[in-house]
Design a protein around this motif. Structure first.
Motif, mmCIF file in Angstrom:
data_model
loop_
_atom_site.group_PDB
_atom_site.id
_atom_site.type_symbol
_atom_site.label_atom_id
_atom_site.label_comp_id
_atom_site.label_asym_id
_atom_site.label_seq_id
_atom_site.Cartn_x
_atom_site.Cartn_y
_atom_site.Cartn_z
ATOM 1 N N THR A 1 49.148 -33.417 -16.271
ATOM 2 C CA THR A 1 48.850 -31.987 -16.182
ATOM 3 C C THR A 1 48.885 -31.393 -17.583
ATOM 4 O O THR A 1 49.273 -32.039 -18.536
ATOM 5 C CB THR A 1 49.880 -31.258 -15.298
ATOM 6 N N ARG A 2 48.495 -30.165 -17.687
ATOM 7 C CA ARG A 2 48.656 -29.471 -18.964
ATOM 8 C C ARG A 2 50.128 -29.163 -19.147
ATOM 9 O O ARG A 2 50.769 -28.629 -18.249
ATOM 10 C CB ARG A 2 47.857 -28.172 -18.974
ATOM 11 N N VAL A 3 50.660 -29.522 -20.293
ATOM 12 C CA VAL A 3 52.072 -29.280 -20.567
ATOM 13 C C VAL A 3 52.188 -27.813 -20.990
ATOM 14 O O VAL A 3 52.183 -27.460 -22.156
ATOM 15 C CB VAL A 3 52.602 -30.239 -21.649
ATOM 16 N N LEU A 4 52.251 -26.952 -19.976
ATOM 17 C CA LEU A 4 52.258 -25.518 -20.204
ATOM 18 C C LEU A 4 53.292 -24.893 -19.282
ATOM 19 O O LEU A 4 53.182 -25.061 -18.064
ATOM 20 C CB LEU A 4 50.863 -24.970 -19.897
ATOM 21 N N PRO A 5 54.288 -24.269 -19.735
ATOM 22 C CA PRO A 5 54.677 -23.965 -21.111
ATOM 23 C C PRO A 5 55.235 -25.208 -21.796
ATOM 24 O O PRO A 5 55.859 -26.057 -21.158
ATOM 25 C CB PRO A 5 55.752 -22.897 -20.956
ATOM 26 N N ASP A 6 55.025 -25.262 -23.089
ATOM 27 C CA ASP A 6 55.333 -26.486 -23.810
ATOM 28 C C ASP A 6 56.818 -26.728 -24.039
ATOM 29 O O ASP A 6 57.249 -27.871 -24.115
ATOM 30 C CB ASP A 6 54.590 -26.534 -25.142
ATOM 31 N N ASN A 7 57.628 -25.691 -24.114
ATOM 32 C CA ASN A 7 59.046 -25.919 -24.423
ATOM 33 C C ASN A 7 59.804 -26.638 -23.312
ATOM 34 O O ASN A 7 60.313 -27.722 -23.543
ATOM 35 C CB ASN A 7 59.728 -24.600 -24.809
ATOM 36 N N PRO A 8 59.907 -26.132 -22.096
ATOM 37 C CA PRO A 8 60.672 -26.901 -21.102
ATOM 38 C C PRO A 8 59.980 -28.189 -20.683
ATOM 39 O O PRO A 8 60.627 -29.202 -20.452
ATOM 40 C CB PRO A 8 60.829 -25.951 -19.923
ATOM 41 N N LEU A 9 58.670 -28.186 -20.605
ATOM 42 C CA LEU A 9 57.983 -29.403 -20.186
ATOM 43 C C LEU A 9 57.977 -30.446 -21.298
ATOM 44 O O LEU A 9 57.904 -31.646 -21.024
ATOM 45 C CB LEU A 9 56.565 -29.094 -19.720
ATOM 46 N N GLY A 10 58.089 -30.021 -22.537
ATOM 47 C CA GLY A 10 58.275 -30.960 -23.641
ATOM 48 C C GLY A 10 59.594 -31.697 -23.509
ATOM 49 O O GLY A 10 59.694 -32.893 -23.783
ATOM 50 N N TRP A 11 60.645 -30.979 -23.062
ATOM 51 C CA TRP A 11 61.937 -31.608 -22.822
ATOM 52 C C TRP A 11 61.834 -32.620 -21.678
ATOM 53 O O TRP A 11 62.383 -33.714 -21.753
ATOM 54 C CB TRP A 11 62.998 -30.552 -22.512
ATOM 55 N N GLU B 1 41.814 -26.161 -9.661
ATOM 56 C CA GLU B 1 42.583 -26.933 -10.644
ATOM 57 C C GLU B 1 44.052 -26.516 -10.676
ATOM 58 O O GLU B 1 44.939 -27.359 -10.814
ATOM 59 C CB GLU B 1 41.951 -26.770 -12.036
ATOM 60 N N ALA B 2 44.324 -25.232 -10.541
ATOM 61 C CA ALA B 2 45.715 -24.763 -10.563
ATOM 62 C C ALA B 2 46.495 -25.304 -9.368
ATOM 63 O O ALA B 2 47.669 -25.672 -9.498
ATOM 64 C CB ALA B 2 45.761 -23.235 -10.577
ATOM 65 N N LEU B 3 45.863 -25.400 -8.219
ATOM 66 C CA LEU B 3 46.512 -25.959 -7.030
ATOM 67 C C LEU B 3 46.787 -27.450 -7.210
ATOM 68 O O LEU B 3 47.853 -27.949 -6.826
ATOM 69 C CB LEU B 3 45.656 -25.720 -5.785
ATOM 70 N N LYS B 4 45.847 -28.166 -7.827
ATOM 71 C CA LYS B 4 46.031 -29.597 -8.090
ATOM 72 C C LYS B 4 47.212 -29.817 -9.034
ATOM 73 O O LYS B 4 48.054 -30.686 -8.793
ATOM 74 C CB LYS B 4 44.757 -30.181 -8.688
ATOM 75 N N ILE B 5 47.302 -29.025 -10.098
ATOM 76 C CA ILE B 5 48.405 -29.138 -11.057
ATOM 77 C C ILE B 5 49.730 -28.786 -10.384
ATOM 78 O O ILE B 5 50.749 -29.450 -10.609
ATOM 79 C CB ILE B 5 48.129 -28.254 -12.293
ATOM 80 N N TYR B 6 49.716 -27.774 -9.540
ATOM 81 C CA TYR B 6 50.923 -27.389 -8.810
ATOM 82 C C TYR B 6 51.418 -28.525 -7.920
ATOM 83 O O TYR B 6 52.614 -28.831 -7.876
ATOM 84 C CB TYR B 6 50.640 -26.135 -7.991
ATOM 85 N N ARG B 7 50.517 -29.188 -7.237
ATOM 86 C CA ARG B 7 50.892 -30.309 -6.374
ATOM 87 C C ARG B 7 51.415 -31.497 -7.187
ATOM 88 O O ARG B 7 52.353 -32.178 -6.772
ATOM 89 C CB ARG B 7 49.719 -30.726 -5.506
ATOM 90 N N LEU B 8 50.801 -31.752 -8.341
ATOM 91 C CA LEU B 8 51.309 -32.807 -9.222
ATOM 92 C C LEU B 8 52.702 -32.466 -9.737
ATOM 93 O O LEU B 8 53.564 -33.346 -9.847
ATOM 94 C CB LEU B 8 50.350 -33.031 -10.394
ATOM 95 N N ASP B 9 52.927 -31.187 -10.026
ATOM 96 C CA ASP B 9 54.251 -30.767 -10.480
ATOM 97 C C ASP B 9 55.295 -30.916 -9.379
ATOM 98 O O ASP B 9 56.441 -31.286 -9.647
ATOM 99 C CB ASP B 9 54.215 -29.325 -10.985
ATOM 100 N N ILE B 10 54.921 -30.630 -8.146
ATOM 101 C CA ILE B 10 55.853 -30.821 -7.025
ATOM 102 C C ILE B 10 56.234 -32.295 -6.913
ATOM 103 O O ILE B 10 57.412 -32.637 -6.753
ATOM 104 C CB ILE B 10 55.246 -30.308 -5.702
ATOM 105 N N ALA B 11 55.241 -33.169 -7.013
ATOM 106 C CA ALA B 11 55.529 -34.609 -6.961
ATOM 107 C C ALA B 11 56.422 -35.023 -8.119
ATOM 108 O O ALA B 11 57.340 -35.830 -7.951
ATOM 109 C CB ALA B 11 54.226 -35.406 -6.979
ATOM 110 N N ALA B 12 56.185 -34.463 -9.304
ATOM 111 C CA ALA B 12 57.011 -34.789 -10.470
ATOM 112 C C ALA B 12 58.448 -34.315 -10.276
ATOM 113 O O ALA B 12 59.394 -35.004 -10.681
ATOM 114 C CB ALA B 12 56.414 -34.160 -11.729
ATOM 115 N N VAL B 13 58.634 -33.161 -9.658
ATOM 116 C CA VAL B 13 59.985 -32.658 -9.391
ATOM 117 C C VAL B 13 60.720 -33.601 -8.447
ATOM 118 O O VAL B 13 61.883 -33.965 -8.694
ATOM 119 C CB VAL B 13 59.941 -31.227 -8.798
ATOM 120 N N VAL B 14 60.061 -34.033 -7.391
ATOM 121 C CA VAL B 14 60.690 -34.950 -6.436
ATOM 122 C C VAL B 14 61.056 -36.257 -7.130
ATOM 123 O O VAL B 14 62.187 -36.751 -6.996
ATOM 124 C CB VAL B 14 59.765 -35.200 -5.228
#
Length: 166
Positions: A42-52, A130-143
């Protein structure tokens, strides 16, 4: 404090696939790698927490790989290794917990349609396409991130039990 750790406390070679804390190596690779892949896709946005989150997932993946090969090659036979094993896996669990909380917070904001840009600007996006796709990828990443946290924590607990028995 005298150390009674013998040379055969930690398994070497293929015996690591039969000891309870070391069985967590493979799932740690899988779930840690999935976090890395899902956040990077996904796009690493915002970059600070997602960079961590990216740093933690890459650091733990690489360091766990090195740790695994040290155990596989038998380089872990010094009396300091059981303590190092506990320390590394506890540090990895703390790192992953902090990254998981950051990732969950950013994902909740994306679910509300809010994206915080660099500099504090707020962007409101509707969750379509695209925003919904990124959101779903982020949910999977959280799990996957919370599962990796649990695996590292369990590995640290069982390594501490093994260390204390030595």
């Amino acid at each position: 404090m005298a150390s009674t750790t013998s040379g055969d406390v930690l398994p070497t070679g293929f015996r690591i696939f039969t000891s309870i804390p070391d069985l967590f190596f493979i799932p740690e690779f899988v779930f840690g790698g999935l976090v890395w892949i899902l956040v990077a896709s996904t796009r690493v946005l915002p970059d600070n927490p997602l960079g961590w989150v990216m740093f933690v997932s890459v650091f733990c993946f690489v360091f766990t790989t090195l740790w695994f090969f040290l155990f596989l090659c038998g380089a872990n036979q010094s009396s300091i290794w059981p303590a190092l094993d506990v320390g590394y896996h506890f540090l990895a669990a703390v790192f992953y917990l902090s990254a998981s909380v950051d990732l969950a917070y950013i994902t909740v904001l994306k679910g509300w349609g809010v994206t915080i840009l660099s500099g504090g600007a707020v962007l409101q996006l509707a969750l379509t396409g695209e925003a919904l796709k990124i959101y779903r990828l982020d949910i999977a990443a959280v799990v996957m991130s919370y599962v990796a946290t649990l695996l590292y924590f369990l590995h640290a607990i069982f390594s501490a039990i093994r260390w204390r028995k030595a």
